[in-house]
Structures are given as C-alpha cells and as structure tokens.
Enzyme design. Structure first.
Site, PDB file in Angstrom:
ATOM      1  N   GLU A 316     -12.300  -1.055   2.140  1.00  0.00           N
ATOM      2  CA  GLU A 316     -11.710  -2.372   2.397  1.00  0.00           C
ATOM      3  C   GLU A 316     -11.728  -2.717   3.889  1.00  0.00           C
ATOM      4  OE1 GLU A 316      -7.889  -2.203   0.354  1.00  0.00           O
ATOM      5  OE2 GLU A 316      -8.856  -2.650  -1.553  1.00  0.00           O
ATOM      6  N   ASP A 395      -6.786   0.883  -9.328  1.00  0.00           N
ATOM      7  CA  ASP A 395      -5.849   0.523  -8.265  1.00  0.00           C
ATOM      8  C   ASP A 395      -4.424   0.312  -8.766  1.00  0.00           C
ATOM      9  OD1 ASP A 395      -4.900  -0.145  -5.811  1.00  0.00           O
ATOM     10  OD2 ASP A 395      -6.202  -1.867  -5.479  1.00  0.00           O
ATOM     11  N   GLU A 423       3.632  -3.211  -6.329  1.00  0.00           N
ATOM     12  CA  GLU A 423       2.621  -4.250  -6.125  1.00  0.00           C
ATOM     13  C   GLU A 423       2.158  -4.878  -7.438  1.00  0.00           C
ATOM     14  OE1 GLU A 423      -0.838  -2.887  -4.012  1.00  0.00           O
ATOM     15  OE2 GLU A 423      -1.865  -4.819  -4.193  1.00  0.00           O
TER      16      GLU A 423
HETATM   17  C1  GCV Z   1      -3.167  -0.862   2.070  1.00  0.00           C
HETATM   18  C2  GCV Z   1      -4.739  -2.251  -2.741  1.00  0.00           C
HETATM   19  C3  GCV Z   1      -3.734  -3.108  -2.029  1.00  0.00           C
HETATM   20  C4  GCV Z   1      -3.962  -3.118  -0.529  1.00  0.00           C
HETATM   21  C5  GCV Z   1      -3.931  -1.670  -0.038  1.00  0.00           C
HETATM   22  C6  GCV Z   1      -5.011  -0.896  -0.782  1.00  0.00           C
HETATM   23  C7  GCV Z   1      -5.013   0.583  -0.420  1.00  0.00           C
HETATM   24  O1  GCV Z   1      -6.015  -2.816  -2.702  1.00  0.00           O
HETATM   25  O2  GCV Z   1      -3.773  -4.411  -2.553  1.00  0.00           O
HETATM   26  O3  GCV Z   1      -2.959  -3.876   0.064  1.00  0.00           O
HETATM   27  O4  GCV Z   1      -4.128  -1.576   1.336  1.00  0.00           O
HETATM   28  O5  GCV Z   1      -4.785  -0.988  -2.163  1.00  0.00           O
HETATM   29  O6  GCV Z   1      -4.508   1.346  -1.217  1.00  0.00           O
HETATM   30  O7  GCV Z   1      -5.524   0.948   0.616  1.00  0.00           O
END
Ligand code: GCV
Length: 711
Positions: A316, A395, A423
C-alpha cells in the site's frame, strides 16, 4: 520505603482525579476502584525488590488505603497477614509468613516436573490461612497480583487448590496505528474510532503521559507486554521517531516500563535514505547495514529494553526491498541483524499485495498474495524475525478463512495479527464482541481436525513461535474505546494472548465482573446475564446483517463503514464479489478458479475446493454459485441472504431492548453512551439489511420466500 509503617499511599492516579481541571473523568475500564475491594480490605505482605515490585506495592497500597487493609514491604518481624506476594529469589527474612509461604509453595513447584515459573509466571496457593503468590521475577508478581484482583474473594477461599500460571506466548503485543502528525485522510489515528491518540497530538508528543501510564496499567492487568507506538504507514514525521524524536519514544517507554510493557517502533524501510541521506536503502549495501547498526545502537543507548521494529514493506505504497530487486527475507534480515546484538526483534508484516489491480483481470487474486510472497521464503529468516500474518488472507473481514501462510512456514517464527480496532466490524459504533471469532481462528487446525492448531503455531510448537499481535482500539475518548463495550475486545485480546486456548465467554465473564463489580451493582446477576445476552453472539449478529457467506468487503470505500455493495467492485483494491443476475462469489478453486484453495494443506484444500464440502459460512469466499444453490443448512443462497439480514436487524433491536433493562442499574454515563450507539447500530443494521436484500433481489429477481418487504 519505611518498613516500620504501612506503605504510604502514593499520589493518587487520575482514575480518582480528573485528568485536567475541567475535563471529564476518564472511565476506569475494567479496573474501577471497586474491583480492588476484596484485595484492599486485607493485610498484605509484599516481599522482593525491583521496579515492578514497586508497582505491586503501589497497587496494593492504593487499594488498602481505600478499603481499610494494610500493606508491609519485607518486614523482618512477625505480622498477621492474609496475602503474601513474594519473589522466590528475594532475601531470606526471619519473617514467619514469608517462610511459611515459601515452604508451602516449594513442594508444589518441585513436584510439578521441576518447571520454573519463568519471567512472567506465578504460583497461587494457600498456606494455612494465608494466600500466597510466588514468582521468580517481578513481572510474575505483577501478573499474580492482577490474578488476585480478578479472583476477588475466591483468592482467599481456604479450599482453593494451588494454581500455576505462565503465559503461553512470550510476546503479547498491540500495534497502534497512531500518527504523530494528523494525516489529511486518516486523521490522528488510522482506523481509530475513539478520538485522538493517547501518545501524539497535532504533530508532537503529548506532554502529559498520565493517560499512557493508566493505559499501561490496564494492559498489564490483562497480560499485554508489548506495544508499538506509531502507525505501520510511516510518513515523514513518524520516521523521525527513530532518530531526532527518539526522546519521545523513550519517555513513553519510561512510563510503561513499571507495567512490564516494552515499546516497539514502526520504521520505514527507506529510513537510510529519508533520515540517513544515503542514496539507497538496498539491504545488501554495506553502508545501509552500517546505518541500521549505528542507528539501532543509539536506540538501545536511549531505551535499553527497546523491543524492536515493526515493518510494513512493499505494501500500500510503503517502501520495501522489492525496489532493489531483493525479497522480504533480505529486507527483514537487514533489520534483524542490526537488532540482534541488543536482543531486539523485527516484526515483519506479510500483508503484501498488489493494490493496483485491474478489476477486469480475473486471474489475480489478492487472497493468494501473502502466501505467494512469503511461503517460498520459509527457513530464510533470522531467528529474531517474526513474520506477522493477518489472520485471514484478505483484510480483517468479519468472516474469512484462516490464512494459509500460517501452515506454510514451519521454519519461521509466525505471529497472528488480529484487529481489535473494529475497522470492518462496526467501528466501535456497533456491539461486536470479537472473542469468539478470534478463538475460532486460534482453534483452527490447518492440517485437519485433531491436528495442530493456530494456537500451537503462534505459541511455538512448530518453530519458535511469534506470538499474538493486534491493532489497538483505544484513543483519548473518555471511555477509551468510544463504545464502552468495545473495552471487552481489548481485554479479551490480552487474555487470549496469555492463553489462546481459553474460552472467550469465560473471558467475557471476567471482564463483566471486573468492569461492573457485583459490590457496586444493584442487581449483579441481571447485569451479567444481560451483557452476555447482548455480547456473546454479537459477532455472528454483525455477520448476519452485513456481507453474506464470507464474501466480504461490501463496505463503503474509504471509511469502510456501512453498506456499499458495489463500493469496491470496480476498483483497484482486489476485493470483488462478482455478483451478476445468476449468482455471486469468487471462484478460488484449483479446478476452475484462482487456485487459492490449493494453498492449504491437503485436508482443507480438498474441503474448500468443492462446493459440496465447503462450509456454508465461507461458500462465497471460495465459490461463485447460483442464487438457487442449496446450502448445507437446507436454505438457498438467496433465501439465506434474506433470512439472515432480517434476523440480524431483529437481533440488534433485541440488544437495544435488553440494554434498556439496565437503565438505572449502572453508571449513567456508560448507560447513555451505549444506548446512543445502539440506536446507531439499529439504524445502520437496517440500512445494511435493506441495501443487501434489495441489491440481491434486483440482481436475481428471486422474491423472498416469506414475502417480507424488499425495496
Ligand atoms: C495501516 C487495511 C486498512 C489500512 C491499514 C492496512 C494495513 O488496508 O484499511 O488502513 O493501514 O490495512 O494493515 O496495513
């Protein structure tokens, strides 16, 4: 400390006092003063020395000052006591209580295969009329003290048999996704649902760390012993914590040390470039290795018990070894080499996937990515690398299969990463008690029923064991977690990390008793029963009214709250459901799909491969099926979607009614906050129900068999 007198009550912490003149009081979570009533009314002798023994003394003193008990520290004369908390290795004293305590414990210790208690273990036994807690190291004494608090009067039951306790996992860690500088999109805490960070504010460290100290106390009481203090997405300001702003980290470490908590830091793989001015961060470059070695040495000079680094690399948008044509073992080993002389570890995340996927491309499967990247590297990581694997392959969804990576790297230390911050499970606006879900993950036997479990993998029955990690859910909110009932998820994580085989309902019961102590509640039984009714099955309720049958990700893009059935369907993120007029789900079989099912050991590879044997709750994760497909439950897929969504909303309404029966029985501020959030949960669950049902009705044209209203 003056041995002639009871220990002076130290300055009261802020549970009793407002944090700040005008600010509201901070909720004591599961450590309200009442939880200490039983302990605080006793005569207690503490024997031993050290920073954590001082913490024990402080806790006991505070409780005794409130409830009329007394405390002595290593008196060399006779005192009548109810409880002895002693280090086994501490000086011999002519004190009869300590001697009796040691004698009573000795037989038990040596009789039980000679196993020592370890750095964090303790023993609780009765010696005559006295309850004895013995430990080999101060941390064990602290955990023993909190065990006594949990037991309340039962700790003093003459018939109580002796117990030995040792954590199953060495490292029980929380990761904070807290930013130092407010991120323009993600805010102060990424995926935080409880206000600002308790560590950082508007680009700098908070000056007052009283709250952090209180947090350490809460964590120690449930068994957590490590935290990372900044987001795994490391931006410019946060990168500086490793060097220029190391002092801030040291201050946090100082405050948490008395509670046995070690501090870790998320670092940027590009740090040698960004901070060190080097032209490269290539792990094979000698200057890069020297930079990490020197930087890490300076970290340990400042924080001698520093835990280590946490790294999100090539994921990411974060930098990583791929830039230099190196793999993740090369990257992780670079940092491990720098940490090794100081006893530190690298937690290297396996969350690596292509986040620029073309939704038209059906051959790329995000679920496959962690295994494809990491399984071939098994055996290549240094012993102080822990590969940290999200529990599921995608995720943190409400339902996913357990990640196959956890069964594919027998020669690597593996940690499971859970998400306490909600989340994808209601963002602390919904009641969603996650203990049963985590427990299901930990009990999963990837090599087939009856075989070794995920708990065995993380405790080290395969390789050395990497521990349990979770993304934290607290903020500067007065209730710590936004939703007061979300505190139970944090507590449960700590207790499961101490013993991953424990029953999560029992853990919830502990949390209820501590948080709503019977002595402070008008009808303790009603409170307990009602909370169990609301919380025990709340994760499954959440599952019922959201994405069906393991398909996941039908959330609004960006903030991930509320229904957004096609929100991610035509995006680059690799999270699709492929619903059309005939059916829904992702074909991940080997025969006709992405082949992900084949990443499991043979037993599960076979179970997941076929539509017939795949468990209902994961059917759409592994298969694309017609709406008329009949599940093992006997229902069709489409009717299951309708039924569970109608049922889920009714269950949430029932939660709200149950909560209303507690009106007037508990702290009004807790009552009101939960009541307000339950209103939102009813609203949001209704929205989920109507959007999901309407979407699938419109796609399939199949009416509800029970004729209920669909829009
Ligand atoms: C910290 C998901 C979350 C992101 C997070 C990522 C991760 O994609 O939406 O906010 O980033 O996981 O675990 O690195």
């Amino acid at each position: 400390m003056n041995a002639e007198e009871s220990v002076e009550l130290e300055q009261l912490m802020f549970v009793e006092d407002p944090v700040d003149g005008d600010e509201p009081r901070v909720h004591p979570a599961w450590l309200p003063p009442e939880a200490f009533r039983s302990l605080g009314a006793r005569r207690v002798l503490v024997h031993g020395d050290g920073l954590l023994v001082d913490t024990v003394l402080h806790e006991v003193s505070r409780a005794c000052a409130r409830y009329g008990g007394r405390v002595w520290h290593s008196p060399s004369w006779d005192v009548d006591v109810d409880l002895v908390l002693a280090l086994r290795g501490a000086d011999e004293l002519p004190n009869p209580a300590v001697q009796a305590a040691r004698a009573a414990a000795a037989a038990l210790i040596e009789g039980a295969d000679g196993e020592r208690l370890g750095d964090e273990g303790f023993l609780l036994a009765r010696a005559g009329d006295v309850t004895v807690v013995l430990a080999d190291a101060p941390a064990g004494l602290l955990y023993g003290l909190f065990h006594v608090v949990r037991l309340c009067a039962a700790a003093f039951d003459p018939a109580r048999p002796a117990e030995r306790h040792r954590p199953a996992l060495r490292r029980r860690m929380l990761n904070h996704w807290d930013n130092v500088a407010v991120h323009p999109v993600m805010g102060q805490v990424e995926r935080g649902y409880a206000g600002g960070s308790i560590f950082w504010q508007d680009g700098r460290a908070r000056g007052d760390l009283a709250r952090v100290r209180e947090y350490g106390r809460l964590l120690a009481s449930c068994g957590v012993n490590a935290i990372s203090v900044n987001n795994v997405n490391v931006a410019r300001t946060e990168a500086l914590l490793l060097t220029e702003r190391l002092g801030d980290v040291a201050e946090i470490a100082d405050v948490l040390r008395p509670y046995g908590i070690r501090v870790h830091l998320s670092v940027s793989f590009a740090a040698p470039v960004v901070l060190g001015g080097l032209p490269t961060a290539d792990p094979f470059d000698p200057a890069v290795r020297a930079w990490w070695a020197a930087t890490t040495r300076r970290v340990y000079e400042r924080i001698p018990d520093f835990g280590g680094y946490l790294v999100k690399a090539d994921s990411e948008g974060q930098p990583g070894p791929f830039t230099y044509g190196r793999d993740h073992a090369d990257g992780a080993n670079l940092l491990a080499e720098a940490l090794a002389p100081h006893g530190g570890v690298v937690h290297w995340r396996a969350f690596v996937y292509n986040h620029h996927q073309d939704w038209r491309d059906r051959s790329t499967d995000r679920a496959r990515a962690a295994y494809d990247h990491f399984a071939p590297l098994d055996g290549r990581f240094r012993t102080n690398v822990v590969v940290q694997v999200k529990f599921g392959p995608v995720d943190f969804q409400t339902r996913e299969p357990v990640s196959p990576v956890l069964a594919a790297m027998p020669a690597t230390r593996l940690a499971v990463e859970l998400q306490v911050t909600q989340e994808y499970t209601g963002q602390q606006r919904h009641v969603c008690h996650l203990g049963p879900w985590w427990s299901e993950v930990l009990r999963f036997a990837p090599w087939g029923p009856g075989g070794r479990t995920i708990a065995d993998v993380v405790t080290g029955e395969t390789a050395a064991g990497g521990g349990l990690v979770a993304v934290a859910n607290v903020g500067d909110d007065v209730f710590w977690t936004g939703h007061p009932l979300a505190q139970a998820n944090l507590y449960t994580f700590g207790r499961l990390a101490w013993d991953p085989r424990r029953d999560p309902t029992e853990i919830l019961d502990e949390w209820i008793t501590l948080t709503f102590p019977p002595s402070a509640t008008a009808d303790a039984e009603l409170v307990r029963r009602t909370l169990h009714e609301i919380m025990d099955d709340s994760w499954r309720t959440y599952e019922r009214y959201t994405a069906p049958l393991g398909v996941g990700f039908m959330v609004n893009p960006g903030d991930h709250y509320g229904p957004g059935v096609d929100g991610y369907e035509y995006t680059r993120w690799g999270t699709y459901h492929f619903a059309d007029r005939d059916g829904v789900g992702v074909d991940r079989s080997r025969a006709s799909g992405t082949g992900f099912a084949g990443q499991y050991p043979p037993y599960w590879a076979q179970v997941y491969e076929s539509v017939e044997s795949c468990p209902d709750e994961l059917l759409l994760f592994f298969h694309h099926v017609p709406y008329g497909h009949v599940l093992h439950s006997g229902s069709t897929v489409i009717q299951h979607i309708y039924d569970t969504h109608f049922a889920g909303v009714e269950e949430v309404r029932a939660m709200r009614r149950r909560w209303q029966t507690l009106h007037g029985m508990i702290d009004p501020s807790v009552y009101e906050r939960v009541a307000e959030r339950l209103d939102e949960q009813v609203r949001c669950a209704t929205e989920w129900r109507d959007q999901i049902n309407t979407y699938f009705f419109r796609k399939s044209g199949v009416p509800d068999g029970r004729g209920r209203r669909i829009y």
